[in-house]
Motif scaffolding. Structure first.
Motif, short mmCIF file in Angstrom:
data_model
loop_
_atom_site.label_atom_id
_atom_site.label_comp_id
_atom_site.label_asym_id
_atom_site.label_seq_id
_atom_site.Cartn_x
_atom_site.Cartn_y
_atom_site.Cartn_z
N VAL A 269 -8.08 -49.27 6.10
CA VAL A 269 -8.79 -50.04 7.13
C VAL A 269 -9.64 -49.12 8.00
O VAL A 269 -10.79 -49.44 8.36
CB VAL A 269 -7.79 -50.84 7.99
CG1 VAL A 269 -8.49 -51.46 9.19
CG2 VAL A 269 -7.13 -51.93 7.16
N GLY A 270 -9.09 -47.95 8.33
CA GLY A 270 -9.85 -46.99 9.13
C GLY A 270 -11.12 -46.53 8.42
O GLY A 270 -12.18 -46.39 9.06
N LEU A 271 -11.04 -46.32 7.12
CA LEU A 271 -12.22 -45.90 6.36
C LEU A 271 -13.25 -47.02 6.26
O LEU A 271 -14.46 -46.77 6.27
CB LEU A 271 -11.81 -45.42 4.97
CG LEU A 271 -11.11 -44.07 4.94
CD1 LEU A 271 -10.48 -43.81 3.57
CD2 LEU A 271 -12.08 -42.95 5.30
N VAL A 272 -12.78 -48.26 6.15
CA VAL A 272 -13.70 -49.40 6.18
C VAL A 272 -14.43 -49.45 7.52
O VAL A 272 -15.66 -49.64 7.58
CB VAL A 272 -12.95 -50.72 5.91
CG1 VAL A 272 -13.85 -51.92 6.20
CG2 VAL A 272 -12.45 -50.78 4.47
N LEU A 273 -13.68 -49.27 8.61
CA LEU A 273 -14.28 -49.28 9.95
C LEU A 273 -15.28 -48.13 10.11
O LEU A 273 -16.37 -48.31 10.68
CB LEU A 273 -13.19 -49.20 11.02
CG LEU A 273 -12.30 -50.43 11.17
CD1 LEU A 273 -11.18 -50.14 12.17
CD2 LEU A 273 -13.10 -51.64 11.62
N LEU A 274 -14.90 -46.95 9.63
CA LEU A 274 -15.79 -45.79 9.75
C LEU A 274 -17.09 -46.04 8.98
O LEU A 274 -18.19 -45.80 9.50
CB LEU A 274 -15.09 -44.54 9.23
CG LEU A 274 -15.93 -43.25 9.23
CD1 LEU A 274 -16.42 -42.91 10.63
CD2 LEU A 274 -15.11 -42.09 8.66
N SER A 275 -16.97 -46.52 7.74
CA SER A 275 -18.17 -46.81 6.95
C SER A 275 -19.03 -47.87 7.65
O SER A 275 -20.26 -47.74 7.72
CB SER A 275 -17.77 -47.31 5.56
OG SER A 275 -16.97 -46.38 4.89
N GLY A 276 -18.37 -48.90 8.18
CA GLY A 276 -19.10 -49.97 8.86
C GLY A 276 -19.81 -49.49 10.11
O GLY A 276 -20.97 -49.87 10.36
N ALA A 362 -22.14 -43.37 3.06
CA ALA A 362 -21.90 -43.20 1.62
C ALA A 362 -20.70 -42.30 1.37
O ALA A 362 -19.87 -42.59 0.49
CB ALA A 362 -23.15 -42.62 0.96
N LEU A 363 -20.57 -41.24 2.15
CA LEU A 363 -19.44 -40.33 1.99
C LEU A 363 -18.14 -41.01 2.39
O LEU A 363 -17.12 -40.88 1.70
CB LEU A 363 -19.67 -39.08 2.85
CG LEU A 363 -20.76 -38.13 2.37
CD1 LEU A 363 -21.13 -37.13 3.47
CD2 LEU A 363 -20.31 -37.37 1.12
N ALA A 364 -18.15 -41.74 3.49
CA ALA A 364 -16.95 -42.46 3.93
C ALA A 364 -16.57 -43.54 2.91
O ALA A 364 -15.38 -43.78 2.66
CB ALA A 364 -17.17 -43.08 5.30
N GLY A 365 -17.58 -44.19 2.32
CA GLY A 365 -17.30 -45.18 1.29
C GLY A 365 -16.65 -44.56 0.06
O GLY A 365 -15.76 -45.16 -0.56
N THR A 366 -17.09 -43.35 -0.29
CA THR A 366 -16.46 -42.64 -1.41
C THR A 366 -15.03 -42.25 -1.07
O THR A 366 -14.13 -42.30 -1.92
CB THR A 366 -17.29 -41.40 -1.78
OG1 THR A 366 -18.66 -41.76 -1.95
CG2 THR A 366 -16.77 -40.77 -3.07
N ALA A 367 -14.80 -41.87 0.18
CA ALA A 367 -13.43 -41.56 0.63
C ALA A 367 -12.55 -42.81 0.52
O ALA A 367 -11.37 -42.72 0.16
CB ALA A 367 -13.45 -41.05 2.07
N LEU A 368 -13.11 -43.96 0.86
CA LEU A 368 -12.36 -45.21 0.72
C LEU A 368 -11.96 -45.43 -0.73
O LEU A 368 -10.84 -45.87 -1.02
CB LEU A 368 -13.20 -46.38 1.22
CG LEU A 368 -12.61 -47.78 1.05
CD1 LEU A 368 -11.30 -47.91 1.82
CD2 LEU A 368 -13.61 -48.84 1.52
N LEU A 369 -12.85 -45.10 -1.66
CA LEU A 369 -12.54 -45.25 -3.08
C LEU A 369 -11.37 -44.37 -3.49
O LEU A 369 -10.46 -44.82 -4.19
CB LEU A 369 -13.78 -44.92 -3.91
CG LEU A 369 -13.60 -44.96 -5.44
CD1 LEU A 369 -13.19 -46.35 -5.90
CD2 LEU A 369 -14.89 -44.51 -6.13
N THR A 370 -11.36 -43.11 -3.06
CA THR A 370 -10.25 -42.22 -3.42
C THR A 370 -8.94 -42.69 -2.78
O THR A 370 -7.87 -42.57 -3.39
CB THR A 370 -10.55 -40.77 -3.02
OG1 THR A 370 -10.76 -40.70 -1.59
CG2 THR A 370 -11.77 -40.24 -3.74
N ALA A 371 -9.02 -43.25 -1.57
CA ALA A 371 -7.81 -43.78 -0.93
C ALA A 371 -7.28 -44.99 -1.70
O ALA A 371 -6.07 -45.13 -1.90
CB ALA A 371 -8.11 -44.16 0.52
N LEU A 372 -8.18 -45.85 -2.16
CA LEU A 372 -7.76 -47.01 -2.94
C LEU A 372 -7.16 -46.59 -4.28
O LEU A 372 -6.19 -47.21 -4.76
CB LEU A 372 -8.95 -47.94 -3.17
CG LEU A 372 -9.46 -48.67 -1.91
CD1 LEU A 372 -10.74 -49.44 -2.23
CD2 LEU A 372 -8.39 -49.61 -1.36
#
Length: 415
Positions: A269-276, A362-372
């Motif tokens: 959720v934090g990574l979604v918020l950061l990307s947003g 874009a970087l935060a979105g990629t981090a979200l992918l690795t977390a998922l």
């Protein structure tokens, strides 16, 4: 919470202040040694290199030494490095002092996080780490501006002396208030290295690196964004950065509480918020009121994930967390260097001062992918636990083993 945690937080305040204050002192340092600003900037980049290399290296070299003794020794080296920097007769000596300080800095963060977690019950681990890392956010709010002010008013050497005194006070506090941890609790180097056979450790390290790259891609260039795009006067930049710092402190506190309950949910959720929030800069950067709100929320989102990032790596290295914890500090600093570099390329290519936030998203979105991907691996382990139970292994034992890999017993998704 044990008072030793707050002593660790004070120490991290000192470490964080010396890491970031150089940016505000570059003009004074360049003038003092008769060098260019880019040349003086090596004091920042080589510090990051020292942290990246020093954190895991010093952790391995001190693996058989009790953690309290290691932290005290590292802090003593830190004080020595700050004192050497304050007395540096030449730029070369100052550069050497910065590297010495960086090596102890990185290792202290990694080992200190493990010690902080060991001071409290399992269910309060992330909050303990948040208290320790809270010293870093306070350094960005108060330590760095104060260090810059002292250096400008009384000379840059005074700033280094002030940090050395803070380090000495922390050294006394650690020596007297931090409980002793027996040597037999220290895992071997082989067991520490075995943690890296777990793919989820690498996913966690990648999440740290990418998320921090996203955060600092935008943060590094936020000042020209505020003045050239939003239209704030230069005198407003410092108060606005203070707002970001307050948001980052709030994010760290909330992140520790949430991560103790739902670690992976807090992280994702934090990574979604950061990307947003990074994408939101495109919408809000042209209005002063909306930009103020965005900047404060950006600080919250950017630091909400930090306790979860550190705790995740330690959880995935059950029984041998110290080296992986130190490696996560290296991952933080690689991200801190990678993000601004990529953002600079975007600006240099003519995409303007909104390019860093877009690259950061874009970087935060990629981090979200690795977390998922890490969460998918957690589900597979829980499913495997059910299958092993069906084959005759006690279900409780199999499930507990899986829980250790998915956030110390807090389920974030159904099996």
């Amino acid at each position: 919470m044990p008072i030793a945690l707050f002593v660790l937080g004070l120490t991290v305040f000192s470490l964080g202040t010396t890491e970031f204050m150089i940016a505000g002192l570059l003009p004074e340092l360049a003038a003092g040694f008769g060098i260019s600003l880019p040349h003086a900037g090596l004091l920042i980049s080589l510090f990051a290199v020292g942290v990246v290399i020093g954190a895991p290296t010093m952790t391995v070299l001190t693996s058989r030494v009790p953690k309290k003794a290691t932290l005290v020794a590292l802090l003593a080296v830190f004080v020595l490095g700050e004192s050497l920097a304050a007395m540096a007769p030449s730029y070369g000596v100052l550069l050497t002092a910065r590297v010495i300080t960086a090596v102890s800095h990185g290792a202290f963060f990694g080992i200190g996080a493990v010690v902080a977690a060991n001071l409290v019950p399992q269910e309060k681990k992330a909050r303990a780490i948040a208290i320790m890392f809270g010293g870093l956010t306070i350094a960005t709010i108060a330590g760095v501006p104060l260090g810059t002010f002292i250096g400008q008013q009384f000379g840059w050497r005074t700033t280094f002396w002030a940090v050395a005194v803070l380090g000495l006070l922390s050294l006394v506090g650690l020596g007297t208030l931090l409980p002793h941890q027996p040597r037999d609790e220290q895992p071997s180097i082989r067991s520490e290295l075995s943690a890296f056979a777990n793919p989820k450790v690498w996913l966690a390290l990648a999440t740290t690196m990418l998320s921090q790259a996203g955060l600092y891609a935008a943060y590094t260039y936020v000042a020209p964004l505020l003045t050239n795009v939003t239209g704030f006067p230069e005198t407003a930049v410092a108060p606005l950065l203070l707002l970001f710092g307050i948001g980052s402190f709030l994010g760290t506190v909330l992140g520790g509480r949430f991560a103790d309950r739902r670690l992976m949910s807090t992280l994702t959720v934090g990574l979604v918020l950061l990307s947003g929030m990074l994408l939101l800069f495109d919408v809000t950067a042209h209005n002063e009121v909306t930009m103020i709100a965005t900047l404060g929320l950006f600080g919250v989102a950017g630091f909400l994930i930090n306790p979860a990032l550190q705790t995740r790596v330690m959880d995935e290295s059950e029984g041998a967390p110290t080296l992986s914890s130190a490696s996560n500090i290296s991952a933080f600093n690689i991200g801190n260097a990678l993000g601004p570099w990529l953002a600079g390329l975007g600006i240099g290519a003519g995409h303007g001062y909104l390019a860093p936030s877009r690259i950061g998203a874009a970087l935060a979105g990629t981090a979200l992918l690795t977390a998922l991907l890490g969460m998918v691996a957690d589900r597979r382990e829980r499913r495997s636990a059910v299958l092993r139970a069906a084959d005759g292994e006690p279900y409780t034992r199999a499930l507990v083993m899986a829980n250790h890999s998915s956030g110390h017993g807090n389920f974030d998704a159904p099996a």
